[in-house]
Structure formats: C-alpha cells, structure tokens
Write a protein that holds these residues in place. Structure first.
Motif, PDB file in Angstrom:
ATOM      1  N   ILE A 141       0.842  -1.199   0.000  1.00 17.95           N
ATOM      2  CA  ILE A 141       0.000   0.000   0.000  1.00 17.95           C
ATOM      3  C   ILE A 141       0.874   1.244   0.000  1.00 17.95           C
ATOM      4  O   ILE A 141       0.475   2.310  -0.495  1.00 17.95           O
ATOM      5  N   GLY A 142       2.071   1.119   0.509  1.00 19.98           N
ATOM      6  CA  GLY A 142       3.016   2.236   0.473  1.00 19.98           C
ATOM      7  C   GLY A 142       3.448   2.613  -0.927  1.00 19.98           C
ATOM      8  O   GLY A 142       4.069   3.660  -1.127  1.00 19.98           O
ATOM      9  N   SER A 143       3.103   1.776  -1.923  1.00 14.74           N
ATOM     10  CA  SER A 143       3.449   2.085  -3.314  1.00 14.74           C
ATOM     11  C   SER A 143       2.431   3.000  -3.976  1.00 14.74           C
ATOM     12  O   SER A 143       2.627   3.418  -5.118  1.00 14.74           O
ATOM     13  N   LEU A 144       1.319   3.283  -3.273  1.00 11.90           N
ATOM     14  CA  LEU A 144       0.246   4.093  -3.860  1.00 11.90           C
ATOM     15  C   LEU A 144       0.600   5.573  -3.715  1.00 11.90           C
ATOM     16  O   LEU A 144       0.144   6.265  -2.796  1.00 11.90           O
ATOM     17  N   ASN A 145       1.390   6.060  -4.640  1.00 10.48           N
ATOM     18  CA  ASN A 145       1.929   7.422  -4.534  1.00 10.48           C
ATOM     19  C   ASN A 145       0.883   8.500  -4.730  1.00 10.48           C
ATOM     20  O   ASN A 145       1.106   9.658  -4.393  1.00 10.48           O
ATOM     21  N   GLU A 146      -0.271   8.149  -5.340  1.00 12.31           N
ATOM     22  CA  GLU A 146      -1.329   9.134  -5.573  1.00 12.31           C
ATOM     23  C   GLU A 146      -2.422   9.062  -4.516  1.00 12.31           C
ATOM     24  O   GLU A 146      -3.412   9.791  -4.607  1.00 12.31           O
ATOM     25  N   LEU A 147      -2.277   8.203  -3.527  1.00  9.94           N
ATOM     26  CA  LEU A 147      -3.346   7.964  -2.551  1.00  9.94           C
ATOM     27  C   LEU A 147      -3.597   9.200  -1.696  1.00  9.94           C
ATOM     28  O   LEU A 147      -2.689   9.747  -1.078  1.00  9.94           O
ATOM     29  N   ARG A 148      -4.861   9.653  -1.684  1.00  8.60           N
ATOM     30  CA  ARG A 148      -5.272  10.790  -0.855  1.00  8.60           C
ATOM     31  C   ARG A 148      -6.070  10.330   0.362  1.00  8.60           C
ATOM     32  O   ARG A 148      -5.996  10.938   1.414  1.00  8.60           O
ATOM     33  N   THR A 149      -6.860   9.272   0.196  1.00  5.94           N
ATOM     34  CA  THR A 149      -7.775   8.828   1.244  1.00  5.94           C
ATOM     35  C   THR A 149      -7.579   7.342   1.508  1.00  5.94           C
ATOM     36  O   THR A 149      -7.643   6.541   0.572  1.00  5.94           O
ATOM     37  N   LEU A 150      -7.364   6.993   2.775  1.00  6.76           N
ATOM     38  CA  LEU A 150      -7.244   5.586   3.164  1.00  6.76           C
ATOM     39  C   LEU A 150      -8.109   5.344   4.396  1.00  6.76           C
ATOM     40  O   LEU A 150      -7.831   5.859   5.482  1.00  6.76           O
ATOM     41  N   HIS A 151      -9.193   4.584   4.188  1.00  8.82           N
ATOM     42  CA  HIS A 151     -10.088   4.199   5.277  1.00  8.82           C
ATOM     43  C   HIS A 151     -10.005   2.689   5.480  1.00  8.82           C
ATOM     44  O   HIS A 151     -10.444   1.914   4.629  1.00  8.82           O
ATOM     45  N   LEU A 152      -9.450   2.277   6.635  1.00  5.46           N
ATOM     46  CA  LEU A 152      -9.409   0.862   6.998  1.00  5.46           C
ATOM     47  C   LEU A 152     -10.057   0.640   8.361  1.00  5.46           C
ATOM     48  O   LEU A 152      -9.883  -0.413   8.978  1.00  5.46           O
ATOM     49  N   GLY A 153     -10.813   1.617   8.844  1.00  8.34           N
ATOM     50  CA  GLY A 153     -11.392   1.555  10.184  1.00  8.34           C
ATOM     51  C   GLY A 153     -12.428   0.457  10.348  1.00  8.34           C
ATOM     52  O   GLY A 153     -12.998  -0.060   9.384  1.00  8.34           O
ATOM     53  N   SER A 154     -12.674   0.078  11.615  1.00  9.67           N
ATOM     54  CA  SER A 154     -13.703  -0.903  11.985  1.00  9.67           C
ATOM     55  C   SER A 154     -13.495  -2.236  11.276  1.00  9.67           C
ATOM     56  O   SER A 154     -14.380  -2.767  10.612  1.00  9.67           O
ATOM     57  N   ASN A 155     -12.277  -2.768  11.388  1.00 14.47           N
ATOM     58  CA  ASN A 155     -11.946  -4.112  10.926  1.00 14.47           C
ATOM     59  C   ASN A 155     -11.193  -4.821  12.040  1.00 14.47           C
ATOM     60  O   ASN A 155     -11.361  -4.479  13.220  1.00 14.47           O
ATOM     61  N   HIS A 156     -10.381  -5.791  11.688  1.00 12.34           N
ATOM     62  CA  HIS A 156      -9.605  -6.531  12.695  1.00 12.34           C
ATOM     63  C   HIS A 156      -8.130  -6.554  12.320  1.00 12.34           C
ATOM     64  O   HIS A 156      -7.431  -7.533  12.581  1.00 12.34           O
ATOM     65  N   PHE A 157      -7.664  -5.474  11.718  1.00 13.37           N
ATOM     66  CA  PHE A 157      -6.256  -5.384  11.388  1.00 13.37           C
ATOM     67  C   PHE A 157      -5.430  -5.275  12.665  1.00 13.37           C
ATOM     68  O   PHE A 157      -5.890  -4.700  13.674  1.00 13.37           O
ATOM     69  N   LYS A 158      -4.225  -5.792  12.609  1.00 15.59           N
ATOM     70  CA  LYS A 158      -3.390  -5.792  13.808  1.00 15.59           C
ATOM     71  C   LYS A 158      -1.937  -5.529  13.438  1.00 15.59           C
ATOM     72  O   LYS A 158      -1.585  -5.355  12.264  1.00 15.59           O
TER      73      LYS A 158
END
Length: 1007
Positions: free
Chosen positions: A647-664
């Motif tokens: 995901i760090g390769s997404l050089n044009e990324l403005r918005t990243l929503h990963l909330g309300s999951n089970h990432f750790k």
C-alpha cells in the motif's frame, strides 16, 4: 454519291471505335504539359516526405500536372498550385496517415507557384522552412496545424504578393511563436491572416504592425497570450476589417474605442478575455454587424437598447459576464429591427432579473435562446409557442415558477429543451410534446414537475438525453421509455419510483453512456451480464436491488451500487480486465468473501469503496499495480491480518479508510511513502505499538488522522504539530501516556475559522448545481464518523468545516496546555477519561467556535474559569467527575447549559444549576480549591490575603477614626447598634458578601 456516303459512314464507325477502345493507333499521344524541371523538383520534394500509405502514389511518371494535389496553368503549363492539405487527400483517416518528413527547398524551383497548402499534416515539430520567404510568387500560404514549431521566420514578410496567410496552430497549441510582428507590416497585399494559438506573449506593441496592412479584411489572433490592446487611438487601416477574432487572450481593459469606427465589420469575437466596464452605445454605429461575441469577460451594467438598431445582427453572445438589470432591456431590443434578425441570443450566466413576458415572441427568427444561470423569475409565457424557428431553448438555473405551458408542444423545430433547476411545478403531459418530433435532449431535472403521460402515448421523438432528476415520475416506471432506443444519457435519480425493474428496462439503448436510477426504491435483480451494452456510467445507489453482481462491459468507467442489498462475492467484476474502470462504489451491501487479487488488474482505478459489507480475510498484496488509486475505503468489514507494505506504493493515494476491521500489528513503515495522504483512518482495529513520528514528518497534507480504539501506547508524538493542515485528530480509546504536546497549539488549520460564510455558501450551492447539471460522475466524497457532543455523528459534505481534537480515554497526564487556546477554529475538544490535573486556564475562553467541550473523568481542580462563559457557540459541556470547586460562573452561554449532570461528581461546586453556595464558600473558594505546592494558587492566595488585610485596615479606621474624634456621630452610631441588637438574634449568621454584589462583580468581569 453512294460511294461517298459509304466512306463517310465508315469514317464515323472508325471514329466511334477509336473513342470506345481508346486504341493508341487511332490517335496520337498528346504531348505532356509538365515542365521537366518542375516535375523533377516535385519528385525531390516527395523524396523528403514520409508517405506510409502511398497517398502520393500518382507522383510517378506521366504528366505531373495530373498528379494528386498539383495544378498547372493551362496556357503556360507551369505548376501554380500545390494543395496537399490532409482533408483534401483523404477525409476521415487516422493521424498516422498524415504526410510527414522534411520540406525540401526544391520547391524554390516552382517559380510560378502562387498557392501552397500543407495544412493538417504532421511535420514532427520541425521549424517552418525559412526558404518559404523566397517564394515571391505566393499569394496563398496555408501551414495551419501541420506540426511546425519554433519561431515563425520573419522572412515571410518578403512575400509582398501574399493575400492569404494561415499559420493556425490550434492543434499544436503554442508550438509556434513570434517575438515581433514587424514583418507583417511588409505584407501590403494581405487580406486574410490567421495566427490562432501562436504564442505572442513576448510581442510588445503588436497593433501598429497590423495597422500597416491596408487591405486586411479578416484578422484571427485568438489564444495568442496577448495582454496589451490600445483602448483609444486613431487607427485607420483596420477600419476595412470584416471579421475580427481576438478571443481567449489576456486583455484587461475597457472595450477599445476604435472598434466602433469599423463600419464594415460583420463578425466580432472578443470572448474569453477580461474586458471591463459597460457595453458602449457605440455598437449602434456598426450597422454591418452580424455577430457580436463578448462572452466570458467582466462586463457590467445593462444591455444597451441601441443594439436593437442593428438590423443585420444574427448572433448576440454576452454570456458569463456581470450584466445586470431587468429583462426590460430585451423588450426594447425585440421591438427594434434586431428583433426580426436575431437568431442566437446567449445571455447565460449573468445577473439578469425580471420575467419572460410576451416580448419573447417578437424574436421571430430565434434559433437559440440561452438565459440559463440568471435570476429570471415568473412563469414561462404561453406565447413561447410562437417561436417557430427555435431549436435550442435553455432556461435552466433560474427562478421560474408556475406550470409548463402546453404551447411548448408547438415548437416543432426544437432539438434541446433545458428547464432544469427552476421552481416549476404542475403536471407535464403528452400535450406538451405533441409536435416535438425533432427533440433530442430533454432536461427537466431539479424541478417539481410531475411527468404524467397516458399509458398509450407514443412519443414523436427519439431522445439522446433524458434528464428527469428530482421530478415526480413514479411510482411506476414510465412505459413511454420503452420507445426510446437512441438515448446516451438516462437520469431518473430521485424520481419517487417504487417499482420492480421491468424486463424492458434492461433492453438498454445500444448508444447508452450513462444510466442513473439512484435514490429511489427500485427493487429486483440485475441481468447476469451487462456486457451487451457500451455503458460507461451506472449509478444505482440507494435502492433495493438484490442478488448477485453482474458481469460488466469493457466500457465501464464509473459504477455505484452503494446502499442496496447485493450479495455474494465481487469476482464477477474482476474475471476479466476492464481497461478504463476508474470508480467503484459498493458500500453498504451484503457482499462477502475475500477481496481478490484480480481487483488490481484494472490499472486505471481512481476510487475503490467497499466499505460496510461483510468482506473477510487478509488484503491482497497487489496494490502496487494501481498507480492512480486516489481513494481506498475498506472500512467496516471483517478484514484481518496486517496492512500489506505494498500500500506504500500508492503514490497518488489521498484517502485511506481501513477503520472498523480486525487489522493488527504495528503500522507498516511503508505507509510513510504515501506522502499525498489527506485522510488516514485506521480507527477501531487492533493496531499496537507506538504512534510513529513519521506521520507528522512525512505526511504534510494530512487533514484527518483517526487512530481511535486501538492498542497504541507511548506518548503523543510532538511531530504531529508539524501537520499544519490537520483539522481532525482522533486518538481516543488507546493506552497513550505522557502529556499533551504544547506544539499542538500551533496547528494552523485548527487556528482558522472553518464554518462557511455567506459567500462561501453561495459558491458551494453554485458548485453543487453545476456538478448536478452535468450528467457525469462526481469524484469520491469524503465522510467520517466523529464523536462530538456525546454521540457519534457522520460528517460528509460538511466535513471540510469540522475541526476536532479527541484524546479521550487514554492515560494522559499533566495540565491543560494553555497553547490549545490558540486553536480558534476548534469546534470539538474531548479530553475526558484521562489523568489530567491542575486548573483550566483562562485561555479556554478564546475558543469562540467551540461547540462541544468534554473534560469529564479527570482530576482537574480549582474554580471553573469565568472566561468559559464567553464560549457563545458551546452547546455541549461535560465537566463531571473532577475536583472543581467554588461557584459555577453565570452569564452568557453557561446560563443555557442548565443540566446538573454537567457538573456531577464535583462536591466542591455550587451555584446554578446545582445547590446554592453557602455563606463563606464563595469568599474562600480560591483557597479551598488550591492544592499545596501549586505556584499559581499560592500567588492567588497571597493576593487574596493582602486584599483582605488592606480592606480590614481601611474599614477599621474609616469607622473608628471618625468615632474617636467626633462626639455626636459616635453617639448616634451606638444608639443605632443598640436598636439593631435588640431586633436580631445573636445566633444569626452575618453574610460577608451580599449575593447581589457578587453577581455585579461577575458581570463586571464579563464585560
């Protein structure tokens, strides 16, 4: 005689045979006209060209005068014309078929050449050959859009016979340039000059050179970056102009006075400049004018009625200016002879007011009427049906009301009808479209019209655009739509349809580009595949569609199925590559399964929103394959595992929503490469570790940082104060410790007002109208859950105006930083559920826009600052469960917050809305509230003690000094005391402070 007749007959037969068979024995071969040296020169010219499709295949042997594009003089046989323009050679072929290569100087051998046309070819950015300036016989030179670049050779000025010069560079914008136009003054025979899109920004005084051309009748200098134009001057030669085009330059001045001396001018185009001032009456002198184009300038005032005197006027374009006044000015124009000649009237995007009365019908020949984006009000007059020539009618974005007159159905020539964004109401029936057999575009969007056609109605037209957004079309699908087979756009969004999709709906037009059925209550299932249509935009948002997702056509670009009941996985979308798929919205459905790696095969993705579904499993690692991804929203699913480093390769990324999951796990350091991030929402997961300092150091554009409800520990990185654009900081519900970094008070965006003012609201409304009126998709609209005023609220359209800090439910310690008082734009501050101590500083009163303040469940001490009463925007306050003491301040905003629970758990507090304070409580509240060792409190105690001592000494001598040295007052005083003691029991308390005086002191502080 018979023999003679037989001979004559045989001769005739022989001639006839020769004519039919074209045998060379019957006639001598005619001598070739081509002059050998000129034919050789043409072959040398051809040798320098690249002609991959053999367009010049005829240039081999034979008579060169018969070669394609070559013309010779019938008497002298010299080559006089060379016409190799692309359209002439082969209409409609691709650009790869253009002639290219080098222009050979062998053309100089064509000494009698007077016509040279190389237009619309592609000579690969080469310079215009300087030797052209030696071709003295040229009277016609056309090099337009031929791919030449660089400086125009001044040697062209040597072509004294030149009457026609076209250097138009529109398709190769500004590839050609000139730094002087002096060479033009030597073209004494020039009648036609076109230098469209030639860069002239470095040309100083360009007009004198033009003025030296005595017979110039057509001058085209649009898109040339010209800045200076003489306003008042005595130019004479330019009065012969018939057509003048200076559009899309950078003129910033009044309209030039010399314009009105051009009595022969027929066509005037000054669009897309910055001309100022009012429209002069001088146009009345230009009786030959047929076209006036002044659109997209900064003209003000009203339309001069004298324009009505222009009897030849066919086009009047004053669009996108600041023209004001009443439509009464159009009454006078319609009454003049211009009313009988005018064909195009474009006043779009101005400030016109007034109504459409019967004057409209006097424009007998009107073909196009555009009054869109004004403030015209009232009803549409029935006499509009008299405009029998009208083909384009645009009255959108006004204040028109009332019903639609049935006479509209008499406009038999009408092609486009746009009445969108008005307050029209009433019923539209088939009578309104009775004779509109040529209608192609219909937009009644954002009106209150009710579309009610009889079930047996057969429309006389085939529409290409159908825009009925926000009209009342339902509850059933209109059956007349079945007859429409040619539409490219169908917008039935928010039209109160509550129906099961009929089978015929999916017999979509083969030409369809956009289908919008959003914001209805449409149910049913989609076909298993939509591959049979060429649709690009499909919006079914906010309906009741269910079932599996369909296969999509390769033409799909924008798809919104949000807020429905689709189920199953998303594999049907990604079983094959969709080359231009850019926007995918599937939020709030019942979709499940894993997110497949094939999602990355559609390389053009700009937005992916899969939020609020039931997706599970780990994320794929293919994100590096989506170089243009701008927004990724996977919030509110059951996803788990770690965030892939890709995901760090997404050089044009403005918005990243990963909330309300089970990432750790810890935040991957690769995220620091997403340097364009504006929103980072990782809240409500199982992330752990420290909040990395690189968030503040390497994500400079961050406006939203939401990390709430995770397992982060350690301190709040001071580097977060480097995020000058930050408006929302939510670190609540973690295990953070330490103090609040004072540097947070330096965040620029939180120190500014974010509530839109009146002007901003107008601009927003205008932007919304503009985006809705265009039938294309909008981009990603940001939304976020913010805990404010004690409850979770979702902000979307107004999110840009929210400024919030939420550090609640951590283990933070220390004092309330005074520096936070500098965040004047802050609307929400929540520090509850921590271990803060000390007093609340008076600086809190500087947070004038604060709407919600929660300091509950801490260990704050001391009195509530009087300055808190100045928070006039405050509507939610929670100070419960602290160690506040003393009287609750009264006055201003705090008087409206009368819920006792605000102050619950502070036994030292008193006053409204709690119990009234005791006698001595208010006097010694400072002493009781201060803890030992608090320097600030010690200072306040000392001040209080000194004040009491000075007050006692002053009062003692003011009374006893008089009594000791004056006999009669002392006797009177003691007699008064004796009487008072007789009336008052000794057990009664004597208040030191009178309550009214205490309130007076409070008010004095506030003012």
């Amino acid at each position: 005689m018979k023999i003679l007749g037989s001979v004559r007959f045989l001769l005739i037969l022989g001639s006839l045979y020769c004519f039919i068979s074209k045998q060379t024995l019957c006639a001598e071969e005619p001598n070739p006209r081509c002059i050998e040296s000129e034919g050789k020169a043409l072959l040398e010219f051809k040798a320098g060209l690249q002609d991959p499709h053999s367009l010049l295949s005829s240039w081999e042997g034979g008579d060169c005068c018969d070669w394609r594009g070559v013309s010779c003089n019938n008497e002298t046989n010299h080559v006089v014309s060379l016409d190799l323009r692309y359209q002439h050679l082969f209409d409609g072929v691709s650009t790869a078929w253009h002639l290219s290569g080098k222009i050979s100087p062998s053309l100089l051998s064509l000494k009698y050449l007077n016509h040279l046309d190389l237009s619309s070819n592609d000579f690969g950015g080469d310079a215009v050959p300087e030797f052209i300036g030696l071709m003295k016989g040229l009277s016609y030179l056309n090099l337009s859009n031929s791919g030449f670049s660089g400086r125009i050779p001044p040697h062209i000025g040597n072509l004294s016979s030149l009457r026609y010069l076209d250097l138009n560079s529109f398709y190769h914008f500004h590839d050609l340039y000139a730094d002087s136009l002096e060479w033009l003054s030597r073209l004494s025979s020039l009648q036609y000059l076109d230098m469209d899109s030639v860069n002239l920004e470095n040309v100083g005084d360009w007009f004198p050179a033009i003025n030296m051309i005595p017979y110039l009748s057509v001058l085209k200098l649009p898109n040339c970056k010209l800045e200076e134009i003489p306003v008042s001057s005595s130019f004479h030669n330019v009065t012969s102009l018939v057509s003048l085009d200076l559009s899309n330059n950078q003129f910033y001045s009044l309209l030039p006075n010399w314009l009105f001396n051009m009595t022969s001018l027929k066509h005037l185009n000054l669009r897309l400049n910055q001309f100022q001032g009012s429209i002069p009456d001088g146009f009345a002198k230009m009786s030959s004018l047929e076209v006036i184009q002044l659109g997209k300038n900064e003209l003000v005032g009203s339309i001069p009625p004298t324009i009505g005197m222009l009897c030849n006027l066919r086009t009047l374009d004053l669009s996108s200016n600041n023209i004001s006044g009443d439509t009464a000015s159009l009454v006078e124009i319609s009454a003049g002879c211009a009313g009988r000649s005018l064909e195009v009237l474009n006043l779009r995007n101005n400030n016109l007011t007034g109504n459409l009365s019967d004057w409209l019908s006097k424009f007998e020949r009107l073909d196009t009427l555009d009054l869109g984006h004004n403030s015209v009000y009232g009803s549409i007059p029935a006499t509009i049906g008299k405009l029998s020539s009208l083909r384009y009618l645009m009255l959108n974005h006004n204040g028109l009301n009332g019903t639609l007159p049935e006479s509209m159905g008499q406009l038999s020539e009408l092609i486009l009808l746009d009445l969108s964004f008005n307050s029209l109401d009433g019923v539209v029936s088939d009578a309104h479209f009775a004779n509109l057999s040529k209608l192609e575009q219909l937009s009644l969007a954002s009106t209150s019209l009710s579309i009610s056609m009889s079930s047996s109605w057969l429309p006389p037209f085939q529409l290409k655009l159908i825009g009925l957004r926000l009209c009342k079309v339902g509850p059933k699908f209109p059956t007349w739509l079945q007859t429409q087979k040619d539409y490219g756009v169908l917008d039935l969004s928010n039209t109160k349809i509550e129906d099961v999709t009929p089978d015929w709906l999916w017999n979509l037009s083969s030409k369809i580009l956009m289908l919008d059925l959003s914001y209805n209550l449409i149910s049913g299932k989609l076909p298993a595949t939509l591959e049979f249509v060429s649709i690009s935009i499909l919006d079914l948002n906010n309906n009741k569609f269910e079932g599996l997702l369909p296969a999509l056509p390769s033409s799909m670009e924008y798809l919104d199925f949000s807020n429905n009941m689709f189920s199953g996985d998303i594999l049907p979308f990604f079983g094959y590559q969709l080359p231009i798929f850019s926007h995918l919205f599937l939020s709030n459905n019942l979709l499940n399964g894993a997110i497949p790696a094939s999602i990355c095969q559609d390389l053009e993705f700009y937005v992916i929103d899969l939020s609020s579904n039931q997706f599970s499993g780990e994320l794929p690692t293919c994100w590096a394959d989506l170089p243009y991804l701008n927004a990724l929203n996977l919030a509110n699913n059951n996803l788990s595992g770690k965030i892939p480093a890709t995901i760090g390769s997404l050089n044009e990324l403005r918005t990243l929503h990963l909330g309300s999951n089970h990432f750790k796990g810890e935040l991957p350091i690769a995220l620091q490469n997403c340097t364009t991030l504006v929103t980072l929402d990782l809240g409500e997961n199982e992330f752990s570790g420290l909040i990395p300092a690189w968030i503040g150091e390497l994500l400079p554009f961050l406006r939203i940082l939401r990390l709430r409800s995770n397992f982060f520990h350690g301190i709040i990185p001071p580097q977060l104060s480097l995020l000058t654009s930050l408006q929302i900081l939510d670190l609540a519900d973690n295990s953070l410790s330490g103090t609040i970094p004072p540097g947070l008070g330096n965040i620029t965006a939180m120190a500014q007002m974010h509530k839109p003012n009146e002007r901003m609201l107008e601009d927003m409304q205008s932007a919304v109208k503009s985006s809705v009126s265009n039938y294309g998709p909008s981009g990603y609209v940001e939304s976020l859950l913010v805990v404010m005023k004690g409850r979770e609220q979702e902000y979307s359209k107004n999110l840009q105006y929210v400024a919030s800090i939420d550090l609640s439910n951590n283990q933070l310690t220390g004092n309330f930083p005074r520096e936070l008082g500098d965040l004047y734009g802050l609307q929400n501050l929540n520090l509850s559920g921590n271990k803060f101590t000390g007093k609340i500083p008076d600086e809190v009163g500087k947070l004038k826009l604060l709407e919600s303040l929660d300091l509950s469940m801490n260990s704050f001490i001391g009195s509530i600052p009087m300055s808190m009463s100045l928070l006039t925007s405050l509507s939610h306050l929670n100070l419960s469960y602290n160690n506040f003491s003393g009287r609750i301040p009264s006055g201003y905003q705090l008087q409206t917050l009368d819920d006792p629970s605000i102050y619950l758990g502070n036994p030292g507090l008193c006053g409204v809305p709690l119990d009234e304070c005791g006698s001595n409580e208010t006097i010694f509240s400072i002493i009781l509230a201060c803890s030992d060792g608090d320097d600030e409190c010690e200072s306040e105690k000392l001040g209080l003690y000194i004040g009491i001592s000075l007050g006692f000494v002053t009062g003692f001598w003011a009374i006893w000094g008089v009594l000791l040295f004056t006999e009669s007052p002392s006797e009177a005083y003691f007699r008064f005391i004796d009487k008072l003691i007789d009336k008052i029991p000794f057990a009664r308390k004597i208040d030191i402070y009178d309550e009214e005086e205490d309130e007076d002191e409070t008010n004095a502080f506030l003012y």
